[in-house]
Write a protein that holds these residues in place. Structure first.
Motif, mmCIF file in Angstrom:
data_model
loop_
_atom_site.group_PDB
_atom_site.id
_atom_site.type_symbol
_atom_site.label_atom_id
_atom_site.label_comp_id
_atom_site.label_asym_id
_atom_site.label_seq_id
_atom_site.Cartn_x
_atom_site.Cartn_y
_atom_site.Cartn_z
ATOM 1 N N TYR A 139 -64.499 -1.871 -11.959
ATOM 2 C CA TYR A 139 -64.949 -1.522 -13.305
ATOM 3 C C TYR A 139 -64.023 -2.069 -14.380
ATOM 4 N N LEU A 140 -62.903 -2.599 -13.934
ATOM 5 C CA LEU A 140 -61.936 -3.167 -14.866
ATOM 6 C C LEU A 140 -62.545 -4.295 -15.685
ATOM 7 N N ILE A 141 -63.639 -4.845 -15.172
ATOM 8 C CA ILE A 141 -64.235 -5.983 -15.860
ATOM 9 C C ILE A 141 -64.683 -5.594 -17.281
ATOM 10 N N ILE A 142 -65.045 -4.326 -17.482
ATOM 11 C CA ILE A 142 -65.519 -3.919 -18.818
ATOM 12 C C ILE A 142 -64.388 -3.983 -19.845
ATOM 13 N N PRO A 143 -63.246 -3.334 -19.580
ATOM 14 C CA PRO A 143 -62.185 -3.476 -20.586
ATOM 15 C C PRO A 143 -61.689 -4.908 -20.733
ATOM 16 N N LEU A 144 -61.806 -5.709 -19.671
ATOM 17 C CA LEU A 144 -61.347 -7.089 -19.802
ATOM 18 C C LEU A 144 -62.204 -7.872 -20.783
ATOM 19 N N LEU A 145 -63.451 -7.396 -20.928
ATOM 20 C CA LEU A 145 -64.322 -7.991 -21.945
ATOM 21 C C LEU A 145 -63.643 -7.955 -23.305
ATOM 22 N N ALA A 146 -62.934 -6.855 -23.558
ATOM 23 C CA ALA A 146 -62.279 -6.703 -24.853
ATOM 24 C C ALA A 146 -61.289 -7.827 -25.099
ATOM 25 N N ILE A 147 -60.636 -8.292 -24.045
ATOM 26 C CA ILE A 147 -59.643 -9.359 -24.239
ATOM 27 C C ILE A 147 -60.316 -10.628 -24.726
ATOM 28 N N ILE A 148 -61.484 -10.911 -24.135
ATOM 29 C CA ILE A 148 -62.183 -12.132 -24.547
ATOM 30 C C ILE A 148 -62.617 -12.018 -26.002
ATOM 31 N N ILE A 149 -63.177 -10.846 -26.355
ATOM 32 C CA ILE A 149 -63.639 -10.697 -27.738
ATOM 33 C C ILE A 149 -62.453 -10.753 -28.690
ATOM 34 N N THR A 150 -61.345 -10.138 -28.270
ATOM 35 C CA THR A 150 -60.165 -10.173 -29.124
ATOM 36 C C THR A 150 -59.738 -11.613 -29.361
ATOM 37 N N GLY A 151 -59.709 -12.391 -28.279
ATOM 38 C CA GLY A 151 -59.392 -13.805 -28.439
ATOM 39 C C GLY A 151 -60.335 -14.456 -29.422
ATOM 40 N N ALA A 152 -61.626 -14.145 -29.292
ATOM 41 C CA ALA A 152 -62.624 -14.785 -30.149
ATOM 42 C C ALA A 152 -62.394 -14.445 -31.612
ATOM 43 N N VAL A 202 -57.378 -0.043 -33.484
ATOM 44 C CA VAL A 202 -58.172 0.903 -32.692
ATOM 45 C C VAL A 202 -58.376 0.346 -31.295
ATOM 46 N N SER A 203 -58.710 -0.942 -31.243
ATOM 47 C CA SER A 203 -58.963 -1.587 -29.967
ATOM 48 C C SER A 203 -57.701 -1.571 -29.102
ATOM 49 N N HIS A 204 -56.571 -1.863 -29.720
ATOM 50 C CA HIS A 204 -55.346 -1.944 -28.927
ATOM 51 C C HIS A 204 -54.833 -0.579 -28.502
ATOM 52 N N ALA A 233 -60.305 7.530 -19.717
ATOM 53 C CA ALA A 233 -60.635 6.133 -19.471
ATOM 54 C C ALA A 233 -61.852 5.718 -20.291
ATOM 55 N N SER A 234 -62.876 6.584 -20.333
ATOM 56 C CA SER A 234 -64.079 6.209 -21.071
ATOM 57 C C SER A 234 -63.779 6.029 -22.542
ATOM 58 N N PHE A 235 -63.055 6.989 -23.127
ATOM 59 C CA PHE A 235 -62.722 6.840 -24.542
ATOM 60 C C PHE A 235 -61.884 5.580 -24.762
ATOM 61 N N GLY A 236 -60.968 5.328 -23.843
ATOM 62 C CA GLY A 236 -60.122 4.143 -23.980
ATOM 63 C C GLY A 236 -60.947 2.874 -23.940
ATOM 64 N N ILE A 237 -61.826 2.779 -22.960
ATOM 65 C CA ILE A 237 -62.595 1.548 -22.795
ATOM 66 C C ILE A 237 -63.560 1.357 -23.956
ATOM 67 N N VAL A 238 -64.223 2.458 -24.348
ATOM 68 C CA VAL A 238 -65.151 2.338 -25.477
ATOM 69 C C VAL A 238 -64.388 1.888 -26.712
ATOM 70 N N SER A 239 -63.221 2.467 -26.949
ATOM 71 C CA SER A 239 -62.436 2.066 -28.117
ATOM 72 C C SER A 239 -62.105 0.583 -28.052
ATOM 73 N N MET A 240 -61.664 0.139 -26.889
ATOM 74 C CA MET A 240 -61.247 -1.253 -26.762
ATOM 75 C C MET A 240 -62.387 -2.215 -27.057
ATOM 76 N N VAL A 241 -63.510 -1.984 -26.393
ATOM 77 C CA VAL A 241 -64.595 -2.955 -26.476
ATOM 78 C C VAL A 241 -65.336 -2.835 -27.808
ATOM 79 N N TYR A 242 -65.662 -1.602 -28.160
ATOM 80 C CA TYR A 242 -66.444 -1.388 -29.375
ATOM 81 C C TYR A 242 -65.681 -1.871 -30.608
ATOM 82 N N ALA A 243 -64.418 -1.474 -30.723
ATOM 83 C CA ALA A 243 -63.647 -1.865 -31.906
ATOM 84 C C ALA A 243 -63.461 -3.367 -31.951
#
Lengths: 508, 655
Positions: A428-441, A327-329, A298-308
């Motif tokens: 804690y799902l809120i962290i990976p959901l951040l990735a969706i917003i950034i992806t949209g941006a 990478v993010s997806h 999960a940690s590697f997944g979330i870091v990949s999603m948000v960081y990338a």
């Protein structure tokens, strides 16, 4: 009558490649032969799919042990070492096999006008088809590893010969980096062979079905002390391939330099090998370790999603942007696997399928931009909607699909992953959901810059998407919309598999 | 009943062309009308109808279907009617524009999205259509994509609403995990089963989606900018329909909200504050459409306030009057705001600018538009017996009643009353500015074509009577209600006119109109008093700058998010890749060093192997550039590492 569909599937591209290579130089027949071979393979995979759905017996020799694998083929290879030629498909591999043949065929069409060493180029694409199919159908660890490593060779040449200005660096980096990952994975395979298999089966075998069945009977075999380190070694190999942050830096370089068809196959299929391995071997063979170490996944997944996703925001090269978005997806796949729940695993596998379709469209579009405008620099590409309406429409749809807009394919998979993940991680799902917003941006920003506003006159005369480019793009867009509105055709394969896997993991 | 409206539409969308779109929307209007009458016929007035049509199982566990009840039948009718009117109006308004097929296709797709949203039987389907609307809104705001402001506004609208959508998405996920279904009826019926720790958060997450879509504080910033789109789009999507989807969603989750007093308070506070906050900005706006945009935000705030306060009262055992009045206000507002927008579109069409300072004295040139807008303005100001009066007054009354139980609602009620005053003031400021006084526009204003004035007249008629009309059906409370019908026409009218609060709000409206009259028509009070003293000037500037929130968002996006992205990019290229390349270089050194030791012949056995590899490396170096040797060395190192690892491993496990 038993038709060895899977062997046929491996044989067709092999024969196609050989014929192509013995043709005289610059023969116009070369690409036709490759196209036909890839279409034949696509046809076979469709037959396989329908045979699977309607349970047509001729194509489906069930696995003698459990019947869980279809189109099963088994022959002794090196019996003294427990090596066999075992092929078979199940709900996990069917969508990926379909994706493989689809993308290779469309990649060949898209590269129709490739002028440099045409013969070899198409032969290598076909060879990729062979290698990747091999990974997805082999059920013997030894065979699996051979195909796994074999994939690197055609891709190395595709990048190294047809690549951009920095191709040597990228090709070598790709080869060595993923190779290091594979070596460590090989270590895991040895551990399975030398330690686990005598313990489970009383003899040494590479046969994955036998091993998996035994592991399924006794999921805590040899305990965490054995499973955890071996799982980590395997996971490293798969993680480099996927790739996950921080082992991802080979990917942007490889993509930026690779020719379009190479990028399509690289992002669309090669990355999926990592995810496939994680499900097929990682979670199946080491259930105890997977349950213990879900938080690592999960940690590697979330870091990949948000960081990338953040890195995407700063990219100026269209292709590099898409590479990081991959990478993010792919982080979603890890997150889905980490949820250990049926719907999360389903989502993770479906995400591989949808991401394959979408990223192929995006890389093809980047290829069109390069051909038409001679640059992929986002700041230089402006107001393209004025000159390239078809390109703009597909780009919009592709970006919308990639940012997970409901009604398009990836939304379904991302949604499943989140549902599965919420059950496991809660708030804690809120962290990976951040990735969706950034992806949209980053997609909306890029779209804004590239499509709207005034056309950059310094680009000179540009052309829109032409026939041989439009065909693959249109086909892929059709599938993206179709599977967004009606995912059942693919999900029906994944569902039972995911259920079986989550039952196994839940039994710990 | 089994008409799959949305599916009918989906197929026809891309064929484009005005007649086709109008025909298709007209068809859906007829279907909706039939549905509406059917609902009335089945349940009669005062009865509830709830019909669910399951089409098919989409993926296991999710069924696609339609939910037709009083609420959705009413909204289907409203939406298809307004879409029809505005599509007809567009024929005149968009006459000279390029890209008409695109325009009509997007309008048709939007209509399908909106109809799908209000008729979905589950939250998942609702979300899909919800996003379809979002995309259409994005495309239509950016319709004039060559204009940089339009493209930016579209981008902003998409991103800001997306924040709300994410909250909505989380809400749905939590709902699904809790109930194992998306079905709205099931969730409404089992609303009481939500575990305590989720009882407040679920409705608020859903409400988050509504805040984004309905442009409520703090996600309101996109709507004023969205006025860059064609006026028809502003009227249809950004006033009458799409922005109401948030209200619809909140109404659909009414039982969930009513579960938790905290959630009701949040909804009411956001609604009441937004109503007030947006009205203040409307006071100073000079762009005629922006005034209307702020007004829309403010009016939707009223609806949210109604729902929040209504849910609060419902929680404490009262009737859900707030629910009724909020939906009532939604309907009325859809009519008069569409009217005002189309009227302003007519003005813009004729004068060629959005700036009110360049209008004036238009009354004698365009009488129909002028009267129509006067009706709209009176209606929104809440002057009886026009439609806006009935519903707005009802909402304020509900807020006041809730205030009797909880003083927090009293504060909101006061904000609401002040807003009523401001609403009357800014609407008449707009009207006087535009239609009275000196003509300030260059060129000769021309009359609008029939296709534009006829929809105006129809809408004006509705704004006049839609309030009264409901009394012929024994009051709106008989038509749309939560759980049980309430109120009867006669009692309601008596109640309204014997309640002192009614006169307070009429008085506030009258005061606002009077003040606007004095300042902007008679000019007995100079409008410069607002900027005369330092204090008022500061407030004025702050309002013009929209409290700096747009600036703050922009800075956040540009500096913080983008800055962070830059750092991440740097980190990726320098640090992570630096480590990768550094490892390669380091291995190269090790390789060289070991090569050196090899040549000295320290270890015979290793010697041969290493030398071979180093030679191989040198051979490759000749053929290729780059630090290939480094990588080769890395392989060597890697293999050594593997062997060492394996050895240790076997020692541990095998021993």
């Amino acid at each position: 009558m038993d038709v060895p569909l899977l062997s046929l599937m491996l044989l067709v591209p092999l024969v196609g490649t050989i014929i192509t290579l013995v043709l005289p130089k610059d023969s116009p027949k070369a690409k036709w032969i490759c196209l036909i071979a890839s279409l034949v393979n696509l046809l076979i995979s469709f037959i396989l799919v329908f045979a699977f759905v309607w349970e047509i017996p001729f194509a489906l020799v069930g696995d003698p042990v459990t019947g869980s694998f279809k189109a099963y083929e088994n022959a002794d290879w090196v019996p003294t070492l427990g090596i066999s030629y075992t092929l078979g498909v199940d709900g996990l591999s069917i969508p990926l096999i379909l994706l493989t043949h689809l993308l290779v065929a469309l990649g060949i069409v898209f590269s129709w006008k490739e002028g440099k060493r045409t013969k070899e180029f198409f032969a290598l694409l076909l060879l990729m088809d062979l290698a990747i199919t091999g990974v997805f159908v082999s059920l013997d660890l030894f065979l699996f590893f051979i195909f796994w490593e074999f994939v690197l060779i055609p891709m190395y040449f595709l990048i190294g010969i047809w690549g951009g200005p920095n191709k040597h660096y990228a090709a070598i980096k790709f080869l060595i980096y993923t190779h290091v990952g594979s070596i460590i994975m090989l270590l895991g395979i040895f551990a399975l062979y030398f330690t686990a298999s005598p313990n489970l089966t009383g003899g040494n075998t590479f046969n994955l079905i036998v091993l998996a069945n035994e592991a399924g009977q006794n999921p805590t075999y040899l305990g965490a002390a054995f499973q955890m380190p071996v799982f980590i070694a395997m996971f490293f190999g798969f993680g480099v391939k996927m790739p996950m942050v921080p082992f991802h830096t080979w990917l942007p370089d490889a993509h930026v330099e690779a020719p379009t068809a190479g990028s399509v196959i690289l992002a669309g299929l090669l990355l999926k090998m990592g995810g496939y391995g994680l499900f097929r071997i990682g979670l199946t063979m080491f259930p105890l370790a997977a349950v213990e170490l879900w938080w690592v996944l999960a940690s590697f997944g979330i870091v990949s999603m948000v960081y990338a996703a953040f890195v995407c925001l700063a990219q100026t090269d269209l292709k590099r942007l898409i590479a990081y978005s991959s990478v993010s997806h792919m982080g979603f796949v890890l997150l889905g696997a980490a949820s250990l729940s049926t719907i999360g695993i389903m989502g993770g596998i479906y995400q591989m399928f949808t991401h394959g379709l979408i990223t192929a469209v995006l890389f093809m579009l980047a290829g069109v931009a390069k051909r038409a405008c001679h640059t992929r620099e986002i700041p230089k590409l402006t107001g393209l909607i004025n000159k390239m309406p078809k390109f703009s429409l597909i780009l919009m749809l592709g970006f919308f699909a990639s940012l997970g807009l409901p009604g398009l394919a990836s939304f379904v998979s991302e949604f499943m992953v989140f549902v599965g993940a919420f059950g496991t991680f809660g708030k804690y799902l809120i962290i990976p959901l951040l990735a969706i917003i950034i992806t949209g941006a980053y997609y909306i920003w890029t779209m804004h810059k590239v499509l709207f506003g005034k056309f950059n006159e310094s680009l000179g005369e540009v052309r829109d998407v032409t026939g041989y480019e439009l065909v693959p793009l249109a086909i892929l867009m059709f599938f993206i919309i179709f599977f967004g509105l009606y995912p059942a055709p693919v999900v029906q394969f994944i569902g039972p598999y995911a259920e079986g896997l989550s039952t196994l993991l839940g039994g710990i | 009943m089994a008409f799959l409206l949305s599916i009918l539409f989906g197929k026809k969308v891309w064929e484009g062309g005005a007649p086709f779109t109008i025909g298709a929307i007209g068809f859906s209007f007829v279907v909706s009308l039939y549905l509406f009458i059917d609902v009335l016929g089945q349940g009669a007035l005062g009865g509830g109808v709830q019909v669910e049509i399951i089409a098919f199982e989409w993926i296991p566990g999710i069924e696609i279907g339609l939910l037709i009840d009083n609420l959705s039948a009413l909204l289907l009718l409203l939406v298809s009617f307004l879409c029809l009117l505005i599509a007809i109006y567009s024929a005149g308004y968009m006459h000279d524009e390029e890209g008409k097929p695109r325009y009509y296709a997007e309008i048709a797709l939007f209509t399908a999205g909106m109809l799908g949203t209000v008729s979905a039987n589950n939250f998942f389907q609702l979300l899909i259509f919800w996003e379809v609307m979002g995309v259409c809104s994005y495309l239509l705001i950016g319709f004039w994509y060559k204009k940089p402001e339009a493209a930016s506004a579209a981008k902003k609208a998409f991103l800001v609403t997306r924040i709300g959508d994410i909250l909505f998405l989380i809400g749905i996920i939590v709902l699904f995990v809790t109930f194992d279904t998306f079905n709205i009826i099931h969730i409404q019926e089992h609303a009481g089963d939500i575990p305590v720790h989720l009882v407040t958060i679920i409705p608020l997450l859903l409400f988050g989606g509504a805040v984004g879509k309905s442009a409520q504080f703090p996600l309101h910033v996109w709507l004023p900018d969205a006025m860059e789109g064609p006026t028809t789009v502003s009227a249809l999507i950004h006033a009458a329909t799409m922005v109401k989807a948030g209200v619809y969603l909140t109404a659909r989750s009414f039982p969930l909200i009513a579960n938790s007093p905290d959630a009701t308070l949040v909804v009411a506070v956001i609604g009441g504050f937004t109503a007030f906050f947006a009205a203040t900005m409307a006071l100073v706006a000079m762009d005629i459409k922006r005034v209307l945009a702020y007004s829309t935000i403010s009016q939707i705030g009223y609806m949210m306030l109604g729902l929040g306060a209504g849910a609060y009262l419902y929680h404490h055992g009262h009737e859900a009057l707030g629910y009724t009045f909020a939906i009532f206000h939604l309907v009325n507002h859809a009519f008069f705001k569409a009217l005002l927008f189309l009227g302003s579109g007519s003005v813009i069409h004729s004068v060629g600018t959005n700036d009110m300072r360049q209008m004036g004295g238009l009354h004698k040139h365009m009488k129909i538009t002028s009267f129509a807008m006067l009706i709209g303005a009176l209606s929104i100001a809440g002057i009886p017996p026009l439609s806006g009066f009935w519903s707005k007054d009802g909402i304020l009354e509900v807020a006041f009643e809730a205030g009797m139980n909880d003083p927090s609602f009293l504060i909101i009620w006061i904000l609401g009353i002040i807003t009523a005053f401001m609403t009357a003031f800014y609407m008449f400021r707009l009207w006087f500015f535009t239609f009275t006084g000196e003509k300030r526009s260059p060129g000769e204003p021309h009359k609008s074509p029939k296709s534009m004035t006829i929809p105006l007249i129809i809408l004006a008629a509705f704004a006049l009577i839609s309030g009264i009309l409901t009394f012929f059906m024994d009051g709106f409370g008989q038509l749309v209600f939560f759980e049980q019908a309430h109120g009867h026409a006669v009692e309601e009218i008596i109640h309204v006119f014997t309640n002192p609060l009614t006169f307070l709000s009429i008085g506030m409206a009258g005061l606002g109109i009077g003040l606007a009259y004095l300042i902007y028509n008679k000019r007995t009070i100079s409008s410069t008093i607002f900027v005369s003293s330092k204090g008022t000037k500061a407030i004025h500037t702050m309002l013009v700058k929209r409290y700096g929130m747009d600036w703050a968002y922009r800075m956040f996006g540009l500096k913080i998010a983008y800055g962070f992205a830059k750092v991440a990019d740097f980190f990726d290229r320098r640090v992570i890749d630096g480590v990768v390349n550094g490892t390669a270089k380091g291995s190269l050194l090790v390789g060289k060093a070991s090569g050196f030791f090899d040549q000295k012949g320290i270890d015979g056995a290793v010697n041969g192997i290493s030398r071979g590899i180093v030679r191989g490396g040198r051979g490759l170096r000749r053929s290729q550039t780059g630090n290939i040797q480094g990588y080769l060395a890395a392989v060597v190192l890697g293999i050594c590492f593997v062997i060492a690892f394996a050895w240790i491993y076997i020692k541990i496990t095998g021993g």
